[in-house]
Design a protein around this motif. Structure first.
Motif, PDB file in Angstrom:
ATOM      1  N   ILE A 182      27.827 -49.101   9.449  1.00 43.16           N
ATOM      2  CA  ILE A 182      28.953 -50.062   9.754  1.00 43.16           C
ATOM      3  C   ILE A 182      28.842 -50.432  11.383  1.00 43.16           C
ATOM      4  O   ILE A 182      29.078 -51.837  11.598  1.00 43.16           O
ATOM      5  CB  ILE A 182      30.500 -49.516   9.496  1.00 43.16           C
ATOM      6  CG1 ILE A 182      30.397 -49.440   7.931  1.00 43.16           C
ATOM      7  CG2 ILE A 182      31.666 -50.106   9.875  1.00 43.16           C
ATOM      8  CD1 ILE A 182      31.813 -48.857   7.494  1.00 43.16           C
ATOM      9  N   SER A 183      28.600 -49.692  11.989  1.00 47.34           N
ATOM     10  CA  SER A 183      28.640 -49.967  13.700  1.00 47.34           C
ATOM     11  C   SER A 183      27.574 -50.715  13.846  1.00 47.34           C
ATOM     12  O   SER A 183      27.786 -51.791  14.772  1.00 47.34           O
ATOM     13  CB  SER A 183      28.345 -48.393  14.278  1.00 47.34           C
ATOM     14  OG  SER A 183      29.486 -47.822  14.136  1.00 47.34           O
ATOM     15  N   GLU A 184      26.514 -50.670  13.435  1.00 45.95           N
ATOM     16  CA  GLU A 184      25.084 -51.412  13.478  1.00 45.95           C
ATOM     17  C   GLU A 184      25.413 -52.850  12.879  1.00 45.95           C
ATOM     18  O   GLU A 184      25.212 -53.822  13.580  1.00 45.95           O
ATOM     19  CB  GLU A 184      23.631 -50.954  12.708  1.00 45.95           C
ATOM     20  CG  GLU A 184      22.718 -51.552  12.792  1.00 45.95           C
ATOM     21  CD  GLU A 184      22.343 -52.137  14.021  1.00 45.95           C
ATOM     22  OE1 GLU A 184      21.553 -53.111  13.975  1.00 45.95           O
ATOM     23  OE2 GLU A 184      22.457 -51.494  15.137  1.00 45.95           O
ATOM     24  N   LEU A 185      26.069 -52.891  11.749  1.00 50.02           N
ATOM     25  CA  LEU A 185      26.469 -54.342  11.006  1.00 50.02           C
ATOM     26  C   LEU A 185      27.349 -54.926  12.055  1.00 50.02           C
ATOM     27  O   LEU A 185      27.259 -56.345  12.270  1.00 50.02           O
ATOM     28  CB  LEU A 185      27.025 -54.044   9.708  1.00 50.02           C
ATOM     29  CG  LEU A 185      26.058 -53.704   8.770  1.00 50.02           C
ATOM     30  CD1 LEU A 185      26.589 -53.450   7.333  1.00 50.02           C
ATOM     31  CD2 LEU A 185      24.979 -54.631   8.445  1.00 50.02           C
ATOM     32  N   LYS A 186      28.380 -54.427  12.543  1.00 49.78           N
ATOM     33  CA  LYS A 186      29.178 -54.964  13.502  1.00 49.78           C
ATOM     34  C   LYS A 186      28.774 -55.452  14.661  1.00 49.78           C
ATOM     35  O   LYS A 186      29.240 -56.438  15.130  1.00 49.78           O
ATOM     36  CB  LYS A 186      30.376 -53.874  13.709  1.00 49.78           C
ATOM     37  CG  LYS A 186      31.512 -53.580  12.550  1.00 49.78           C
ATOM     38  CD  LYS A 186      32.740 -52.789  13.213  1.00 49.78           C
ATOM     39  CE  LYS A 186      33.665 -52.516  12.109  1.00 49.78           C
ATOM     40  NZ  LYS A 186      34.667 -51.690  12.292  1.00 49.78           N
ATOM     41  N   ARG A 187      27.816 -54.604  15.307  1.00 51.61           N
ATOM     42  CA  ARG A 187      26.890 -55.140  16.381  1.00 51.61           C
ATOM     43  C   ARG A 187      26.141 -56.236  16.053  1.00 51.61           C
ATOM     44  O   ARG A 187      26.200 -57.502  16.932  1.00 51.61           O
ATOM     45  CB  ARG A 187      25.992 -54.101  16.827  1.00 51.61           C
ATOM     46  CG  ARG A 187      25.470 -54.401  18.301  1.00 51.61           C
ATOM     47  CD  ARG A 187      23.919 -53.574  18.238  1.00 51.61           C
ATOM     48  NE  ARG A 187      23.169 -53.621  17.372  1.00 51.61           N
ATOM     49  CZ  ARG A 187      22.468 -54.856  17.473  1.00 51.61           C
ATOM     50  NH1 ARG A 187      22.399 -55.843  18.249  1.00 51.61           N
ATOM     51  NH2 ARG A 187      21.333 -54.937  16.428  1.00 51.61           N
ATOM     52  N   GLN A 188      25.924 -56.467  14.809  1.00 56.25           N
ATOM     53  CA  GLN A 188      25.025 -57.768  14.548  1.00 56.25           C
ATOM     54  C   GLN A 188      25.821 -58.813  14.240  1.00 56.25           C
ATOM     55  O   GLN A 188      25.356 -59.952  14.443  1.00 56.25           O
ATOM     56  CB  GLN A 188      24.163 -57.405  13.128  1.00 56.25           C
ATOM     57  CG  GLN A 188      22.876 -56.265  13.241  1.00 56.25           C
ATOM     58  CD  GLN A 188      22.127 -55.925  12.067  1.00 56.25           C
ATOM     59  OE1 GLN A 188      22.277 -56.968  11.081  1.00 56.25           O
ATOM     60  NE2 GLN A 188      21.560 -55.006  11.830  1.00 56.25           N
ATOM     61  N   LEU A 189      27.054 -58.725  13.743  1.00 54.04           N
ATOM     62  CA  LEU A 189      27.702 -59.457  13.463  1.00 54.04           C
ATOM     63  C   LEU A 189      28.437 -59.889  14.906  1.00 54.04           C
ATOM     64  O   LEU A 189      28.776 -61.410  14.922  1.00 54.04           O
ATOM     65  CB  LEU A 189      28.908 -59.043  12.646  1.00 54.04           C
ATOM     66  CG  LEU A 189      29.787 -59.976  11.873  1.00 54.04           C
ATOM     67  CD1 LEU A 189      29.032 -60.891  11.017  1.00 54.04           C
ATOM     68  CD2 LEU A 189      30.858 -59.408  10.963  1.00 54.04           C
TER      69      LEU A 189
END
Length: 440
Positions: A182-189
């Motif tokens: 989730i943290s990685e996806l938020k960073r990508q977003l």
């Protein structure tokens, strides 16, 4: 137990019973119609390629904390599942992890709620990297607090609804892995948001006028975009036929070009996690100069659908933006129903398949874009100022008056706000009043 006939889908892997709980609180809501909501759930299931074998409705003061629909109704549902051979139960409301676990153990079938079904459809529809990131983030955010109730559900073989995308990993065994993801996806977003912001800044600097198509799912937004701009976009008579936003250039009758963006359709009880994940995409609505609210005028639930769109726009902070309501599919309405269509503010009644209606819509956008006209008296020797007049909009009239040139100009607001202040000394007449709140 209410028997309902549904279209047979012999190749469908999932065979489901639809379940709806109607509580006292829901009955008090003016816009809530349990039959329409269940019918919409059936359409969602069909979109997810699920064969619906029947439906069950329970009327209860409030949801049962353990069984959701109560133990007695759960037993009735079990008998219905055994009778029809269903392998899935789809609930029209959101379930807690404990309710999913209890129902799954008792019924021995996959348990899916409305939110999970919508997320699954989005997982099927997402094609771009941005869309895939946003859907996965919404799914993981939804599943994380419910992992303890998803064990058997996620371990079933064959995938299917509710287990696409991140559901294929062993979510129930590794909470830390999910939090990290989730943290990685938020960073990508955040990177996506940064890129979108850069594009928006470029559009602002270039003075491009942007209109955003918003509306309830299946209101005809993609069809309208295709008819207006001849865009090669996917069009189908199903919910959420398009997910990723599409922007195309549209030439107006006066020769000016604008950008029209098609956005994801809204739906009642749109999952909050989905709205949060798609905020980067939906912010296109907030940045648009004009919102075109596309309404399916043939729908029996038109008023409720318009209310849902208003609520989502308010959540996004775009409720007060310049807007035209476009009653689409007018060709499918009886004349007496079409005559009664009205709303606050400016509106238009059209069919996306009639050229004369598309022209009227373009002209209405043109009026909103220019907002009226200004007159300028400029000395004939001021070549730089005369050149500027042609840059701020469309010159409607020009004539020579002694040593001066008289211009009547339909003003492009964006261009005028940017460079028009230089012409302030030559502004002879106030802007003409534009159309307000009337359909023509």
């Amino acid at each position: 137990m209410k028997k309902t006939s549904y279209e047979v889908m012999p190749n469908a892997q999932e065979k489901a019973i639809l379940v709806s709980l109607v509580t006292a609180e829901q009955k008090m809501r003016e816009a809530y119609d349990p039959e329409f909501s269940l019918s919409e759930l059936a359409s969602l299931a069909e979109t997810a390629k699920v064969q619906v074998l029947g439906s069950l409705t329970q009327n209860k003061e409030y949801a049962d904390s353990k069984w959701f629909i109560g133990r007695g109704k759960a037993e009735e549902l079990k008998a219905m599942i055994e009778e029809t051979g269903a392998n899935t139960a789809i609930f029209d409301q959101e379930l807690s992890g404990a309710q999913v676990r209890n129902l799954e153990q008792f019924l021995d079938v996959k348990i899916i709620d409305r939110t999970q079904l919508i997320l699954d459809i989005f997982a099927q529809r997402a094609k771009t990297r941005e869309g895939i990131i946003q859907v996965e983030l919404a799914q993981l955010t939804y599943l994380l607090p419910r992992l303890y109730g998803q064990g058997k559900n996620l371990s079933r073989l064959g995938g299917g609804i509710g287990t696409r995308g991140p559901g294929e990993t062993k979510l129930e065994t590794d909470r830390r892995h999910i939090r990290n993801r989730i943290s990685e996806l938020k960073r990508q977003l955040q990177e996506v948001v940064r890129h979108r912001s850069l594009h928006r800044e470029r559009r602002k600097k270039s003075g491009v006028y942007q209109a955003a198509l918003v509306g309830y799912t299946n209101a005809g937004k993609s069809t309208l975009l295709r008819q207006l701009t001849h865009a090669d976009v996917y069009v189908e008579n199903q919910l959420f036929a398009t997910l990723d936003p599409t922007s195309r250039s549209l030439k107006l009758p006066n020769g000016l070009e604008i950008v029209v963006t098609d956005t994801v359709g809204f739906i009642q009880n749109l999952p909050h996690d989905l709205v949060a994940a798609f905020r980067a995409t939906l912010e296109e609505v907030c940045e648009a100069d004009l919102i075109l609210h596309i309404v399916d005028s043939s729908s029996k639930m038109m008023a409720a659908q318009m209310q849902v769109v208003d609520q989502v726009l308010e959540e996004l902070g775009a409720h007060g933006k310049d807007r035209i309501t476009v009653f689409n599919k007018i060709d499918l309405c009886p004349p007496e129903q079409a005559d009664m269509l009205t709303t606050e503010g400016e509106f238009l009644k059209i069919s996306a398949f009639r050229e004369e209606d598309l022209l009227r819509l373009k002209e209405r956008i043109e009026v909103r874009m220019t907002g009226g006209s200004r007159s300028f008296r400029i000395p004939a020797d001021k070549g730089d100022m005369i050149s500027l007049v042609y840059r701020i909009g469309e010159v409607l009239e020009n004539e020579v008056d002694g040593s001066d040139m008289l211009f009547k100009v339909r003003v492009n607001h964006k261009a005028f706000d940017k460079i028009g202040y230089m012409l302030a000394a030559y502004d002879a007449v106030r802007p003409a009043e534009g159309e307000q709140g009337r359909d023509v």
